[in-house]
Design a protein around this motif. Structure first.
Motif, mmCIF file in Angstrom:
data_model
loop_
_atom_site.group_PDB
_atom_site.id
_atom_site.type_symbol
_atom_site.label_atom_id
_atom_site.label_comp_id
_atom_site.label_asym_id
_atom_site.label_seq_id
_atom_site.Cartn_x
_atom_site.Cartn_y
_atom_site.Cartn_z
ATOM 1 N N ILE A 313 -11.958 -0.591 19.681
ATOM 2 C CA ILE A 313 -11.148 -1.884 20.395
ATOM 3 C C ILE A 313 -10.652 -1.343 21.145
ATOM 4 O O ILE A 313 -10.139 -1.288 22.195
ATOM 5 C CB ILE A 313 -10.039 -3.153 19.710
ATOM 6 N N GLU A 316 -12.145 0.436 23.839
ATOM 7 C CA GLU A 316 -11.673 -1.343 24.831
ATOM 8 C C GLU A 316 -10.859 -1.122 25.897
ATOM 9 O O GLU A 316 -11.618 -1.553 27.130
ATOM 10 C CB GLU A 316 -13.112 -2.265 24.585
ATOM 11 N N VAL A 369 -13.845 -7.787 21.947
ATOM 12 C CA VAL A 369 -12.302 -6.909 21.125
ATOM 13 C C VAL A 369 -12.415 -8.821 20.224
ATOM 14 O O VAL A 369 -12.061 -7.698 19.099
ATOM 15 C CB VAL A 369 -11.214 -7.253 22.285
ATOM 16 N N ARG A 372 -15.113 -8.161 17.913
ATOM 17 C CA ARG A 372 -14.945 -7.106 16.605
ATOM 18 C C ARG A 372 -14.020 -7.660 15.933
ATOM 19 O O ARG A 372 -14.146 -7.211 14.739
ATOM 20 C CB ARG A 372 -14.551 -5.478 17.676
ATOM 21 N N ALA A 380 -7.065 -11.257 17.115
ATOM 22 C CA ALA A 380 -6.761 -10.469 18.776
ATOM 23 C C ALA A 380 -5.685 -11.202 19.696
ATOM 24 O O ALA A 380 -6.126 -12.271 19.210
ATOM 25 C CB ALA A 380 -7.487 -10.683 19.124
ATOM 26 N N ILE A 394 -4.035 -5.889 17.623
ATOM 27 C CA ILE A 394 -4.758 -6.848 16.798
ATOM 28 C C ILE A 394 -4.679 -6.975 14.999
ATOM 29 O O ILE A 394 -3.708 -5.606 14.853
ATOM 30 C CB ILE A 394 -5.417 -5.715 16.592
#
Length: 416
Positions: A313, A316, A369, A372, A380, A394
């Protein structure tokens, strides 16, 4: 008249037996199934039939816990179910939900500062109303129950107590229906995610297979060719050409090794094994083309699957910073407290409008994101607006579902 006799006359009930019959009918209605809307519709009909009132509205607390949605109504207002939303504190129902206090308006609604006309519900067609909160223990507030009459009606204390009793019965059933709906929604989401996960795994395996075939395998074939050629040249006593082939073989071996490391890193970043999540995030931050990078990273280890998900994450998020943000400063926060971990990546870049980006949006890589985050049972949250930077947060538990179930069973055993 107040008290029980007043209550019966006020709501059009003749005797205690009929009152009990109404409560029994409410209980039977709540046992008809787990759906919130069918439950609310059935109860609304029972109440209006039993109390000789003209219309009943059942407003149910929505999943935000900060507003009400019309979940049940007697005809012709049943067509408005699901379309009328009342924020806490607005209108009589919003005030009742916020204050957990009943309201009775006998006439002249417009003189009551809490009254807010709702065109779809045609409040001006009705003279008197009573609104009571639907609450139960331990569920708390479930919604608001409203009764309206065209002719003037005196709703006394006994009427309110009786409606509160009905609201309590309905609140427990609504709470169970909401929990059932949430559970079913979660199960469906897990089913969809499982399908997506299998597809993603197969896609990733296919990608790695192509990379190994097109990259590493081809390099090894060429390496074998150059080594064979070098051996032949040694036999022919041509050291210069043999050396050239060996140097080519060495270069190919180095390239193949680099590609192998890349493929391995795609499966699990070696930096996590060497440095842990905090160290791995520090390594990611070093590669940022940003002068001002602030790091606040706990160095505790977390479960392996959580480390991998949060690392990916962060990758990304930081790639998005480089591609889109045009930021001068970035902050990465990793906080581990109790049984929860929180990762935050912030930048002071151009930002973007998050309002069009729903939960399934793939904009700015947010879909991957969120996927995950779902994998580790986390949430998120993206905060951004044009010109004000972006913050991705997160939050995830560090315990597995089995751990939670074991802890709950232990707690129940101790309690019992």
């Amino acid at each position: 008249m107040t008290g029980r006799d007043g209550m019966l006359r006020g709501l059009g009930l003749d005797d205690p037996q009929r009152e009990n019959a109404v409560l029994l009918a409410i209980i039977e209605a709540t046992a008809n199934g787990p759906g919130v809307e069918p439950l609310a519709a059935a109860v609304a009909k029972v109440i209006t039939d039993a109390t000789a009132t003209d219309v009943c509205f059942v407003h149910v607390l929505d999943d935000t816990d900060r507003s009400l949605t019309l979940a049940g109504a007697t005809p012709p207002f049943d067509a408005q179910v699901g379309t009328v939303h009342l924020p806490f504190g607005q209108g009589v129902s919003g005030w009742v939900a916020s204050m957990r206090t009943p309201v009775v308006i006998v006439d002249d609604k417009r003189s009551d500062p809490r009254y807010l006309p709702i065109p779809e519900l045609r409040g001006e067609d009705f003279t008197s109303m009573v609104s009571v909160p639907m609450t139960s223990e331990p569920a708390g507030l479930a919604g608001v129950l409203n009764l309206h009459t065209r002719s003037r009606r005196e709703f006394d204390d006994g009427d309110v107590r009786f409606l509160l009793a009905i609201g309590g019965l309905l609140a427990g059933a609504v709470h169970q229906a909401r929990m059932h709906r949430r559970l079913r929604t979660r199960e469906q989401a897990h089913e969809r995610f499982s399908e997506q996960l299998v597809a993603a795994q197969e896609s990733e395996r296919g990608r790695l297979a192509r990379e190994i075939h097109d990259g590493i395998s081809q390099r090894l074939v060429s390496l074998s060719y150059h080594l064979d050629a070098a051996l032949t040249l040694v036999d022919r006593d041509d050291p210069r050409q043999a050396r050239a082939d060996l140097e080519s073989a060495r270069d190919l071996a180095g390239t193949a090794l680099g590609e192998a490391r890349t493929a391995i890193g795609a499966l699990r970043p070696p930096v996590l094994d060497d440095l842990g999540l905090g160290g791995a995030l520090t390594a990611l931050a070093r590669d940022l083309p940003v002068e001002d990078v602030r790091l606040e990273l706990d160095d505790e280890r977390v479960p392996e699957h959580v480390e991998v998900a949060l690392y990916r994450i962060a990758q990304e998020a930081l790639q998005n910073v480089q591609k889109h943000a045009r930021a001068a400063a970035v902050a990465i926060l990793l906080e581990i407290a109790g049984d929860q971990v929180r990762l935050s990546v912030s930048d002071d870049g151009v930002g973007f409008d998050v309002s069009p980006l729903g939960p399934s949006s793939g904009g700015y890589g947010l879909a991957s994101v969120r996927e995950r985050a779902d994998l580790i049972r986390g949430t998120a949250r993206v905060e951004s607006r044009p010109g004000s930077g972006t913050t991705l947060t997160i939050t995830a538990p560090l315990t597995s579902p089995n751990d939670e179930e074991s802890a709950e069973n232990t707690r129940l055993s101790v309690t019992e």
